[in-house]
Design a protein around this motif. Sequence first.
Motif, PDB file in Angstrom:
ATOM      1  N   ASN A 165       0.674  -1.227  -0.046  1.00 19.77           N
ATOM      2  CA  ASN A 165      -0.076   0.075  -0.123  1.00 19.77           C
ATOM      3  C   ASN A 165       0.717   1.261   0.173  1.00 19.77           C
ATOM      4  O   ASN A 165       0.682   2.184   0.954  1.00 19.77           O
ATOM      5  N   GLY A 166       1.964   1.240  -1.053  1.00 21.42           N
ATOM      6  CA  GLY A 166       2.485   2.621  -0.954  1.00 21.42           C
ATOM      7  C   GLY A 166       3.933   2.556  -0.207  1.00 21.42           C
ATOM      8  O   GLY A 166       4.614   3.475  -0.417  1.00 21.42           O
ATOM      9  N   ALA A 167       4.192   1.489   0.566  1.00 18.26           N
ATOM     10  CA  ALA A 167       5.366   1.440   1.321  1.00 18.26           C
ATOM     11  C   ALA A 167       6.435   0.941   0.312  1.00 18.26           C
ATOM     12  O   ALA A 167       6.251   0.412  -0.779  1.00 18.26           O
ATOM     13  N   ARG A 168       7.709   1.343   0.700  1.00 18.44           N
ATOM     14  CA  ARG A 168       8.812   0.803  -0.040  1.00 18.44           C
ATOM     15  C   ARG A 168      10.143   0.368   0.730  1.00 18.44           C
ATOM     16  O   ARG A 168      10.356   0.792   1.795  1.00 18.44           O
ATOM     17  N   THR A 169      10.757  -0.246   0.211  1.00 15.09           N
ATOM     18  CA  THR A 169      12.227  -0.592   0.549  1.00 15.09           C
ATOM     19  C   THR A 169      13.199  -0.091  -0.601  1.00 15.09           C
ATOM     20  O   THR A 169      12.899  -0.616  -1.616  1.00 15.09           O
ATOM     21  N   SER A 170      14.121   0.835  -0.332  1.00 15.54           N
ATOM     22  CA  SER A 170      14.443   1.493  -1.608  1.00 15.54           C
ATOM     23  C   SER A 170      16.119   2.035  -1.070  1.00 15.54           C
ATOM     24  O   SER A 170      16.187   2.440   0.030  1.00 15.54           O
ATOM     25  N   THR A 171      16.771   2.213  -1.956  1.00 14.02           N
ATOM     26  CA  THR A 171      18.104   2.797  -2.037  1.00 14.02           C
ATOM     27  C   THR A 171      18.243   3.701  -3.343  1.00 14.02           C
ATOM     28  O   THR A 171      17.991   3.496  -4.392  1.00 14.02           O
ATOM     29  N   ASN A 172      18.599   4.853  -2.788  1.00 16.29           N
ATOM     30  CA  ASN A 172      18.383   6.122  -3.882  1.00 16.29           C
ATOM     31  C   ASN A 172      19.799   7.043  -3.787  1.00 16.29           C
ATOM     32  O   ASN A 172      20.044   7.459  -2.609  1.00 16.29           O
ATOM     33  N   ALA A 173      20.295   7.336  -4.892  1.00 16.95           N
ATOM     34  CA  ALA A 173      21.347   8.540  -4.762  1.00 16.95           C
ATOM     35  C   ALA A 173      21.125   9.397  -5.892  1.00 16.95           C
ATOM     36  O   ALA A 173      20.533   9.165  -6.922  1.00 16.95           O
ATOM     37  N   PHE A 174      21.275  10.867  -5.447  1.00 14.32           N
ATOM     38  CA  PHE A 174      21.092  11.682  -6.424  1.00 14.32           C
ATOM     39  C   PHE A 174      21.810  11.990  -7.514  1.00 14.32           C
ATOM     40  O   PHE A 174      21.493  12.092  -8.742  1.00 14.32           O
ATOM     41  N   ALA A 175      23.263  11.652  -7.174  1.00  9.00           N
ATOM     42  CA  ALA A 175      24.223  11.757  -8.248  1.00  9.00           C
ATOM     43  C   ALA A 175      25.090  10.426  -8.323  1.00  9.00           C
ATOM     44  O   ALA A 175      25.934  10.241  -9.413  1.00  9.00           O
ATOM     45  N   GLY A 176      25.294   9.764  -7.350  1.00  7.10           N
ATOM     46  CA  GLY A 176      26.228   8.667  -7.428  1.00  7.10           C
ATOM     47  C   GLY A 176      25.611   7.316  -7.452  1.00  7.10           C
ATOM     48  O   GLY A 176      24.449   7.360  -8.077  1.00  7.10           O
ATOM     49  N   ALA A 177      26.245   6.323  -7.109  1.00  7.81           N
ATOM     50  CA  ALA A 177      25.655   4.856  -7.317  1.00  7.81           C
ATOM     51  C   ALA A 177      24.578   4.709  -6.499  1.00  7.81           C
ATOM     52  O   ALA A 177      24.752   4.936  -4.981  1.00  7.81           O
ATOM     53  N   ALA A 178      23.478   3.901  -6.779  1.00  6.56           N
ATOM     54  CA  ALA A 178      22.465   3.567  -5.751  1.00  6.56           C
ATOM     55  C   ALA A 178      23.087   2.337  -4.933  1.00  6.56           C
ATOM     56  O   ALA A 178      23.813   1.563  -5.492  1.00  6.56           O
ATOM     57  N   GLY A 179      22.526   2.108  -3.736  1.00  7.37           N
ATOM     58  CA  GLY A 179      22.968   0.804  -3.004  1.00  7.37           C
ATOM     59  C   GLY A 179      22.146  -0.293  -3.323  1.00  7.37           C
ATOM     60  O   GLY A 179      21.121  -0.250  -4.119  1.00  7.37           O
ATOM     61  N   ASP A 180      22.799  -1.330  -2.893  1.00 11.81           N
ATOM     62  CA  ASP A 180      22.407  -2.662  -3.150  1.00 11.81           C
ATOM     63  C   ASP A 180      21.117  -3.066  -2.146  1.00 11.81           C
ATOM     64  O   ASP A 180      21.244  -2.792  -0.988  1.00 11.81           O
ATOM     65  N   ILE A 181      20.159  -3.875  -2.579  1.00 10.87           N
ATOM     66  CA  ILE A 181      19.204  -4.345  -1.745  1.00 10.87           C
ATOM     67  C   ILE A 181      19.271  -5.757  -1.776  1.00 10.87           C
ATOM     68  O   ILE A 181      19.163  -6.618  -2.697  1.00 10.87           O
ATOM     69  N   GLU A 182      19.706  -6.482  -0.499  1.00  7.27           N
ATOM     70  CA  GLU A 182      19.815  -8.077  -0.261  1.00  7.27           C
ATOM     71  C   GLU A 182      18.775  -8.599   0.520  1.00  7.27           C
ATOM     72  O   GLU A 182      18.736  -8.302   1.600  1.00  7.27           O
ATOM     73  N   ILE A 183      17.854  -9.141   0.134  1.00  4.97           N
ATOM     74  CA  ILE A 183      16.838  -9.959   0.776  1.00  4.97           C
ATOM     75  C   ILE A 183      17.101 -11.591   0.877  1.00  4.97           C
ATOM     76  O   ILE A 183      16.954 -12.114  -0.181  1.00  4.97           O
ATOM     77  N   ALA A 184      17.519 -12.007   2.034  1.00  4.96           N
ATOM     78  CA  ALA A 184      17.646 -13.361   2.300  1.00  4.96           C
ATOM     79  C   ALA A 184      16.369 -14.026   3.086  1.00  4.96           C
ATOM     80  O   ALA A 184      16.196 -13.499   4.224  1.00  4.96           O
ATOM     81  N   MET A 185      15.849 -14.966   2.496  1.00  4.11           N
ATOM     82  CA  MET A 185      14.698 -15.470   3.043  1.00  4.11           C
ATOM     83  C   MET A 185      14.951 -17.344   3.142  1.00  4.11           C
ATOM     84  O   MET A 185      15.443 -17.556   1.953  1.00  4.11           O
ATOM     85  N   PRO A 186      14.596 -17.971   4.096  1.00  4.81           N
ATOM     86  CA  PRO A 186      14.617 -19.422   4.234  1.00  4.81           C
ATOM     87  C   PRO A 186      13.867 -19.953   3.438  1.00  4.81           C
ATOM     88  O   PRO A 186      12.650 -19.380   2.897  1.00  4.81           O
ATOM     89  N   ALA A 187      13.954 -21.347   3.032  1.00  2.10           N
ATOM     90  CA  ALA A 187      12.809 -22.031   2.473  1.00  2.10           C
ATOM     91  C   ALA A 187      11.775 -22.029   3.046  1.00  2.10           C
ATOM     92  O   ALA A 187      11.493 -22.255   4.411  1.00  2.10           O
ATOM     93  N   GLY A 188      10.512 -22.098   2.497  1.00  3.83           N
ATOM     94  CA  GLY A 188       9.091 -22.045   3.082  1.00  3.83           C
ATOM     95  C   GLY A 188       8.659 -20.836   3.355  1.00  3.83           C
ATOM     96  O   GLY A 188       7.679 -20.554   3.749  1.00  3.83           O
ATOM     97  N   SER A 189       9.518 -19.620   3.178  1.00  7.26           N
ATOM     98  CA  SER A 189       8.865 -18.323   3.527  1.00  7.26           C
ATOM     99  C   SER A 189       8.431 -17.539   2.207  1.00  7.26           C
ATOM    100  O   SER A 189       8.411 -18.357   1.174  1.00  7.26           O
ATOM    101  N   VAL A 190       7.693 -16.591   2.533  1.00  8.76           N
ATOM    102  CA  VAL A 190       6.956 -15.834   1.364  1.00  8.76           C
ATOM    103  C   VAL A 190       7.102 -14.311   1.562  1.00  8.76           C
ATOM    104  O   VAL A 190       7.065 -13.637   2.525  1.00  8.76           O
TER     105      VAL A 190
END
Length: 271
Positions: free
Chosen positions: A109-134
């Motif tokens: 509903n409009g929420a976010r997980t984000s990395t943003n840079a105005f002029a440089g490189a954006a950061g990474d987003i790493e999501i680790a979830m075990p088997a059986g997760s959603v």
Amino acid sequence: VILKAKTLTIDNSDVSSAAVVGATGASGLLSINAQAVSVVNGGIISTVSNNPRPAGQIDLTAESLAVDGEGSAISSENQAGNTALGNPAGESGAAGTIHLASNRITIANGARTSTNAFAGAAGDIEIAMPAGSVLTLKGADAPGTIQTSSGVGTGGRITIASPLAIASNGGSILALGQQRGANVAIRAKYFINSSDRLNTVAVDGEFHLVAGLYDVSAGTVSRDLSVLDASKVLRGQCPVARATGQVSQLVTRQVGPYILEPSFDVSKKPL
């Protein structure tokens, strides 16, 4: 900033580490470890840098994570070079990396997980979830979003591994950067999309997907069909005449503990 708790709710408030305008130091690490984390009603977990030094890293580990509502976010930003905020022109800096580890993640509903840079490189987003997760991305009026973006710099990398399923019901996964290099790698058993809401995956770079794709727009319908009588239905689907003039025929042999009394002798029927 280090937080450890059984339950953490960030409701219309924020937890952040920031190098404000004019600061020369770096924003620091933000680490959260809890059983349940809720970020709602515009709540924010963030690291922000207003100078060329990278924004701080965010590490969040929880049994369940919910980010819900317009303005609610887990984000890392670098605003170096953004003169509208009072930063010197010509500077550039990178956003930080976001690490999320959880058994259940919902971004809605409009929420976010984000990395943003105005002029440089954006950061990474790493999501680790075990088997059986959603991992669930959803939104009726506004999408639940995972995003990396940059102005004139390269976009970040989004990595999602390895939940049982990613369910997108009005969700967006965006890896955007003017210099490309924004990549997405997804490894999951199922990637499930609804089609009564807009679901978006946009990548200014490489997209690697290891998953089964499923469209559940029609919903799940229980067929009015007895398993024991399935052979009659299948035989009825096979009245096609072959080139020889013979009619195609499906012959079944019932096995198992729930078989019916045979109405004919299978052994005397042609294959």
